[in-house]
Design a protein around this motif. Structure first.
Motif, PDB file in Angstrom:
ATOM      1  N   GLN A 189       0.818  -1.212   0.000  1.00 17.70           N
ATOM      2  CA  GLN A 189       0.000   0.000   0.000  1.00 17.70           C
ATOM      3  C   GLN A 189       0.850   1.259   0.000  1.00 17.70           C
ATOM      4  O   GLN A 189       0.617   2.187  -0.780  1.00 17.70           O
ATOM      5  CB  GLN A 189      -0.935  -0.013   1.217  1.00 17.70           C
ATOM      6  N   LEU A 190       1.869   1.289   0.856  1.00 20.01           N
ATOM      7  CA  LEU A 190       2.707   2.481   0.958  1.00 20.01           C
ATOM      8  C   LEU A 190       3.512   2.690  -0.321  1.00 20.01           C
ATOM      9  O   LEU A 190       3.761   3.830  -0.748  1.00 20.01           O
ATOM     10  CB  LEU A 190       3.647   2.327   2.159  1.00 20.01           C
ATOM     11  N   GLY A 191       3.866   1.585  -0.972  1.00 24.00           N
ATOM     12  CA  GLY A 191       4.687   1.666  -2.169  1.00 24.00           C
ATOM     13  C   GLY A 191       3.968   2.177  -3.405  1.00 24.00           C
ATOM     14  O   GLY A 191       4.600   2.340  -4.451  1.00 24.00           O
ATOM     15  N   THR A 192       2.668   2.444  -3.308  1.00 25.43           N
ATOM     16  CA  THR A 192       1.993   3.076  -4.444  1.00 25.43           C
ATOM     17  C   THR A 192       2.423   4.530  -4.613  1.00 25.43           C
ATOM     18  O   THR A 192       2.214   5.123  -5.667  1.00 25.43           O
ATOM     19  CB  THR A 192       0.459   3.022  -4.275  1.00 25.43           C
ATOM     20  N   ASP A 193       3.015   5.096  -3.570  1.00 23.61           N
ATOM     21  CA  ASP A 193       3.605   6.437  -3.656  1.00 23.61           C
ATOM     22  C   ASP A 193       5.034   6.285  -4.178  1.00 23.61           C
ATOM     23  O   ASP A 193       5.825   5.519  -3.619  1.00 23.61           O
ATOM     24  CB  ASP A 193       3.604   7.091  -2.279  1.00 23.61           C
ATOM     25  N   PRO A 194       5.411   6.999  -5.234  1.00 26.88           N
ATOM     26  CA  PRO A 194       6.739   6.816  -5.834  1.00 26.88           C
ATOM     27  C   PRO A 194       7.898   7.033  -4.861  1.00 26.88           C
ATOM     28  O   PRO A 194       8.881   6.276  -4.883  1.00 26.88           O
ATOM     29  CB  PRO A 194       6.762   7.841  -6.972  1.00 26.88           C
ATOM     30  N   ASP A 208       0.836  17.997   2.967  1.00 27.23           N
ATOM     31  CA  ASP A 208       0.235  17.648   1.678  1.00 27.23           C
ATOM     32  C   ASP A 208       0.670  16.253   1.223  1.00 27.23           C
ATOM     33  O   ASP A 208      -0.161  15.441   0.793  1.00 27.23           O
ATOM     34  CB  ASP A 208       0.623  18.684   0.621  1.00 27.23           C
ATOM     35  N   ARG A 209       1.966  15.976   1.323  1.00 28.26           N
ATOM     36  CA  ARG A 209       2.483  14.689   0.850  1.00 28.26           C
ATOM     37  C   ARG A 209       1.976  13.525   1.701  1.00 28.26           C
ATOM     38  O   ARG A 209       1.776  12.416   1.212  1.00 28.26           O
ATOM     39  CB  ARG A 209       4.022  14.720   0.848  1.00 28.26           C
ATOM     40  N   ALA A 210       1.795  13.799   3.001  1.00 29.33           N
ATOM     41  CA  ALA A 210       1.451  12.723   3.932  1.00 29.33           C
ATOM     42  C   ALA A 210       0.075  12.120   3.655  1.00 29.33           C
ATOM     43  O   ALA A 210      -0.197  10.998   4.081  1.00 29.33           O
ATOM     44  CB  ALA A 210       1.510  13.233   5.369  1.00 29.33           C
ATOM     45  N   ARG A 211      -0.779  12.834   2.940  1.00 29.01           N
ATOM     46  CA  ARG A 211      -2.106  12.293   2.640  1.00 29.01           C
ATOM     47  C   ARG A 211      -2.004  10.988   1.847  1.00 29.01           C
ATOM     48  O   ARG A 211      -2.842  10.098   2.002  1.00 29.01           O
ATOM     49  CB  ARG A 211      -2.927  13.317   1.858  1.00 29.01           C
ATOM     50  N   ALA A 212      -0.991  10.873   1.021  1.00 31.98           N
ATOM     51  CA  ALA A 212      -0.832   9.690   0.169  1.00 31.98           C
ATOM     52  C   ALA A 212      -0.329   8.481   0.959  1.00 31.98           C
ATOM     53  O   ALA A 212      -0.349   7.357   0.443  1.00 31.98           O
ATOM     54  CB  ALA A 212       0.141   9.992  -0.969  1.00 31.98           C
ATOM     55  N   TRP A 213       0.120   8.685   2.186  1.00 34.13           N
ATOM     56  CA  TRP A 213       0.755   7.599   2.943  1.00 34.13           C
ATOM     57  C   TRP A 213      -0.185   6.938   3.943  1.00 34.13           C
ATOM     58  O   TRP A 213       0.175   5.941   4.568  1.00 34.13           O
ATOM     59  CB  TRP A 213       1.984   8.126   3.670  1.00 34.13           C
ATOM     60  N   SER A 214      -1.363   7.488   4.132  1.00 34.29           N
ATOM     61  CA  SER A 214      -2.326   6.911   5.067  1.00 34.29           C
ATOM     62  C   SER A 214      -2.828   5.570   4.519  1.00 34.29           C
ATOM     63  O   SER A 214      -2.997   5.440   3.288  1.00 34.29           O
ATOM     64  CB  SER A 214      -3.489   7.877   5.258  1.00 34.29           C
ATOM     65  N   PRO A 215      -3.027   4.545   5.343  1.00 38.03           N
ATOM     66  CA  PRO A 215      -3.019   4.533   6.811  1.00 38.03           C
ATOM     67  C   PRO A 215      -1.699   4.074   7.428  1.00 38.03           C
ATOM     68  O   PRO A 215      -1.682   3.577   8.554  1.00 38.03           O
ATOM     69  CB  PRO A 215      -4.116   3.513   7.119  1.00 38.03           C
ATOM     70  N   TRP A 216      -0.580   4.270   6.713  1.00 42.69           N
ATOM     71  CA  TRP A 216       0.719   3.789   7.192  1.00 42.69           C
ATOM     72  C   TRP A 216       1.704   4.938   7.360  1.00 42.69           C
ATOM     73  O   TRP A 216       2.890   4.807   7.064  1.00 42.69           O
ATOM     74  CB  TRP A 216       1.282   2.739   6.225  1.00 42.69           C
ATOM     75  N   ARG A 217       1.212   6.077   7.837  1.00 38.12           N
ATOM     76  CA  ARG A 217       2.078   7.252   7.917  1.00 38.12           C
ATOM     77  C   ARG A 217       3.215   7.080   8.924  1.00 38.12           C
ATOM     78  O   ARG A 217       4.273   7.690   8.774  1.00 38.12           O
ATOM     79  CB  ARG A 217       1.245   8.492   8.250  1.00 38.12           C
TER      80      ARG A 217
END
Length: 305
Positions: free
Chosen positions: A113-118, A284-293
């Protein structure tokens, strides 16, 4: 050995001074160098050491002083050695060690899930199986968190070591043979009425430490998980000297809240901007990392090492 039932057979005959060894399984991968490096940088003199790949620390279990040692073993296991632990306390202690080392994490699920963010995909490739280490004890982690407000990790550990020497109990002679260990961490009652500014910190920070000690004496479950992370953070922020950074950091380290993130953390902002440029905003960037922030934060912190 992860099975509590396997312990029942020898509880009656087990002596408290026995040296016991267990093997703790985990789901791979596990990035051991980062985990050990995190603990090594935050060792409090007198209660913790990292030597030759082995993490050692003093603990209090069922009112007794004990020593634990953790190292990497073959296969997907860590080796746990215990000294001075009463038999009846073994299941709870093993569960606590698993929590501290984040051994119940499911890295494949988290990283998928987290790895969907580049950016996170790049960081995961460097340190697959990165874990989020947890605090050993709620009071100890609360003291560490406040001591670390606006100073370096090394500076905070120096203050913590002074606290241990001044207010901690000397380690029982039965288990004090472990190299470099001399005390156990203080209990709230030992510091609640003390002027902790004598340790070399601003009076405001010393007052916050006393406030937390008093709050934990009044409500021992204060730093245990609640129904909702936001509500828990808001409640903790009602204590004098505790702001959003401290509350979120405690949620990350003590509650094991996978989505906790101290947005005001200077090191996190620095790491992100080094990786993605000076204009990027952490919130702003952290929104893409939920729910594993929390795991994203750990990747950012270790990227600075």
């Amino acid at each position: 050995m992860n099975h509590a039932p396997a312990m029942h057979g020898y509880r009656r005959s087990l002596r408290p001074d026995c040296l016991l060894t267990f093997w703790l399984n985990y789901q791979p991968p596990l990035h051991w160098p980062s985990l050990l490096g995190f603990l090594s940088a935050r060792c409090i003199a007198g209660i913790e050491t990292v030597q030759a790949g082995v993490y050692s620390r003093s603990v209090v279990v069922a009112g007794r002083h004990a020593v634990i040692q953790v190292s990497r073993a073959r296969g997907h296991r860590l080796k746990l050695t215990l000294s001075g632990v009463p038999a009846a306390a073994l299941p709870g202690l093993i569960a606590r060690v698993r929590r501290v080392f984040d051994l119940n994490a499911q890295p494949a699920r988290i990283e998928a899930q987290l790895g969907t963010d580049p950016l996170m995909a790049r960081l995961i490739a460097v340190r697959p199986g990165l874990r989020v280490p947890q605090g050993w004890d709620g009071f100890e982690q609360a003291m560490r968190t406040v001591l670390g407000q606006q100073i370096s990790v090394a500076g905070a550990m120096t203050l913590a070591a002074r606290m241990v020497v001044r207010y901690g109990q000397p380690l029982s002679s039965q288990v004090a043979e472990a190299a470099g260990l001399s005390h156990v961490f203080p209990v709230p009652a030992a510091v609640v009425d003390e002027d902790l500014s004598v340790l070399g910190m601003p009076r405001s920070r010393a007052a916050t430490l006393s406030t937390l000690a008093r709050a934990l004496l009044a409500e021992p479950n204060l730093l245990r998980p609640g129904a909702d992370l936001d509500s828990w953070v808001q409640r903790l922020c009602q204590l004098r000297g505790i702001g959003p950074w401290s509350a979120q950091y405690l949620a990350l380290r003590q509650l094991g809240a996978s989505d906790a993130l101290p947005l005001g953390d200077v090191a996190l902002v620095k790491a992100l901007r080094l990786l993605e440029g000076p204009e990027v905003q952490l919130a702003d960037r952290a929104r893409a990392w939920s729910p594993w922030r929390a795991y994203a934060a750990q990747h950012l912190w270790v990227s600075l090492s």
